[in-house]
Each structure stands twice: as C-alpha cells, then as structure tokens.
Design an enzyme around this catalytic site. Sequence first.
Site, mmCIF file in Angstrom:
data_model
loop_
_atom_site.group_PDB
_atom_site.id
_atom_site.type_symbol
_atom_site.label_atom_id
_atom_site.label_comp_id
_atom_site.label_asym_id
_atom_site.label_seq_id
_atom_site.Cartn_x
_atom_site.Cartn_y
_atom_site.Cartn_z
ATOM 1 N N LYS A 211 47.061 -9.955 42.858
ATOM 2 C CA LYS A 211 48.308 -9.169 42.716
ATOM 3 C C LYS A 211 49.313 -9.657 43.771
ATOM 4 C CE LYS A 211 45.495 -5.512 40.870
ATOM 5 N NZ LYS A 211 45.402 -4.138 40.456
ATOM 6 N N HIS B 155 48.620 -7.588 31.786
ATOM 7 C CA HIS B 155 47.979 -6.707 32.773
ATOM 8 C C HIS B 155 48.660 -5.331 32.712
ATOM 9 C CE1 HIS B 155 46.833 -4.930 36.580
ATOM 10 N NE2 HIS B 155 45.797 -5.744 36.577
ATOM 11 N N ASN C 189 41.983 -11.204 41.028
ATOM 12 C CA ASN C 189 43.427 -11.004 40.835
ATOM 13 C C ASN C 189 44.013 -10.488 42.142
ATOM 14 O OD1 ASN C 189 45.994 -10.239 40.073
ATOM 15 N ND2 ASN C 189 45.334 -8.504 38.815
ATOM 16 N N GLU D 234 40.354 -3.480 30.898
ATOM 17 C CA GLU D 234 40.599 -2.813 32.181
ATOM 18 C C GLU D 234 41.134 -1.404 31.924
ATOM 19 O OE1 GLU D 234 41.444 -5.722 35.595
ATOM 20 O OE2 GLU D 234 43.269 -5.574 34.446
ATOM 21 N N GLY E 83 42.373 0.054 40.732
ATOM 22 C CA GLY E 83 42.855 0.371 42.073
ATOM 23 C C GLY E 83 42.587 1.803 42.494
ATOM 24 N N GLU F 280 49.672 -3.372 34.880
ATOM 25 C CA GLU F 280 50.843 -3.216 35.760
ATOM 26 C C GLU F 280 52.076 -3.874 35.149
ATOM 27 O OE1 GLU F 280 48.915 -4.684 39.301
ATOM 28 O OE2 GLU F 280 47.576 -2.948 39.202
ATOM 29 N N SER G 44 38.222 -1.498 39.620
ATOM 30 C CA SER G 44 37.374 -1.115 40.758
ATOM 31 C C SER G 44 35.991 -1.756 40.716
ATOM 32 C CB SER G 44 37.280 0.408 40.883
ATOM 33 O OG SER G 44 38.588 0.954 41.092
HETATM 34 P P1 PGA Z 1 40.997 -3.355 41.047
HETATM 35 O O1 PGA Z 1 42.062 -4.145 40.128
HETATM 36 O O2 PGA Z 1 39.732 -4.176 41.053
HETATM 37 O O3 PGA Z 1 41.647 -3.280 42.405
HETATM 38 O O4 PGA Z 1 40.801 -2.030 40.416
HETATM 39 C C1 PGA Z 1 41.668 -4.796 38.950
HETATM 40 C C2 PGA Z 1 42.862 -5.401 38.258
HETATM 41 O O5 PGA Z 1 43.933 -4.782 38.243
HETATM 42 O O6 PGA Z 1 42.787 -6.510 37.702
#
Ligand code: PGA
Length: 249
Positions: A11, A94, A9, A166, A172, A96, A211
């Site tokens: 983003k 997601h 992803n 997640e 992140g 976010e 992560s």
């Molecule tokens: P990350 O993001 O691997 O940077 O933690 C995962 C995601 O938001 O899909």
Amino acid sequence: MAKPLIAGNWKMHGSLALIEEFGRAFATVELPAEVEVALIVPFPYLAQAAQKLASVGVCVGAQTLSDQPSGALTGEVSGDMLRELGARMVLVGHSERRSLFHEDDQAVLGRIRAALAVGLTPILCLGETLEQRDDDRTEAVVLGQLEAVFDALDVDERTRLVVAYEPVWAIGTGRTATPEQAQAVHSAIRQRLVGYSSALGENTQILYGGSMKAANAADLLAQPDIDGGLVGGASLQVDDFLAICQSAG
Ligand code: PGA
C-alpha cells in the site's frame, strides 16, 4: 493444482531502506521451491525493488495502472511504464481503489485489459463489505465482480489473471475470515471458473487477503481452494512475511 503465490501489498508504506532489507533477507533464506513470492510496492520504488528482488526470486508488482496506454492524464501511470521499471504484476480492483477512488466494475475491466495488453499479470481483487455479508449477499457480490471481468474477456485472456478474495471487513482490521468462511467463498469462485472451463478452474491461483499473518496463514493456506495470500500489514515486517511464505510450501 495452482502454484502457491504469496504477494505482499505494501500500500502507501515502505521505503528504499525496507526494499534493501527484504533483498538481504530473501538472499539468505531458502523458501519452498514451488512457492512464488511477489512484492507489490508503491510506484516510486518499483525500479529499485525489481533490481534488488528479482535476483533473489521475488517478482515485483504495482498497485494500480491507468486504463489508457498514454495521454494527457496528469498523475496516471501506464502499464508500459510499469513494465519498463520491472513490474510483472499489478493489483486491479483492490477494495481501497473501489471505495476510496470510486473504481466500479467497468473501471476495473478497463485496467485489466490495459494490464493484459502489455503482458502484466493482473491480480483481480474481489470482496464483500460487512453489510453485504450480513445481508447474505457475499456470493452474489463476489461472483458479480468476477463475472464483470471474466465474461468480457476471451478464452486466452482469462488464463492470464490471478484472483484474490479479500473480504472488505477483514482488510487491515485484524479480523481474519475463518478458514471455513474463506474456503466457502474460494470454492464458489473456483466453481464459477470451472463454469468457464475446467482447466481455468484448476489452474487459476485464488489468493486470500485480509489480516493474513504468520499466526493464521498455515490454517488458511491448508484449505483446498486457497492457493496463496495477498498480505498487507504483515508484508511490511520481513520476518512475518518470510514466515507466511514458508507456510505456503
Ligand atoms: P491486510 O491487507 O493484510 O493489512 O488486511 C490486505 C490487503 O489489503 O491486500
């Protein structure tokens, strides 16, 4: 057993140059045959990504879509448009999108329906915040998000989703769920899917995200109910992403 799937992803990151770099890298490496790989890129890169990556076996996806097929909805993008540019998958719900763009379970369901209506595979994202985990509400929150969608779909539609767990506190932050923490939630998700039908429980791909990186992917992917990964930060480095894909085999 569900096939392993590693989805990157991006983003709001990346560039046309990075797509070229991934295209070149995937053309030269040999990945385990059973592993499916997807890159979920920003809208403007979809066409280029589909062109450069489909031929090297990487599926392309988008990060969200409108719940409407068309209309006076400035700034929105429909599922048909994504299909036309070569997307095969789309993230829905997601964290976010849920937190920064106020998408509640109803909004998530509308987008899932819109994706299914045009033949896109939705990756439904679920996850609890740190506060909810500390309150011992992880399962209730995650299964609630799952049921808000699955209860509303018919038997055939349910078979066409990928699910991604997640934990919000791991996205992140560099703070990954331990394999045991992740497995416990994945197992609860699988059991809930079995409640709809044993075939659904068996065949649905349940990805872990938060992560995931080259150093921890193998331990996470070794868990019985973790079928793959949704990878943010580490999917922007071609070597890291390839290493994660390798460890899914
Ligand atoms: P990350 O993001 O691997 O940077 O933690 C995962 C995601 O938001 O899909």
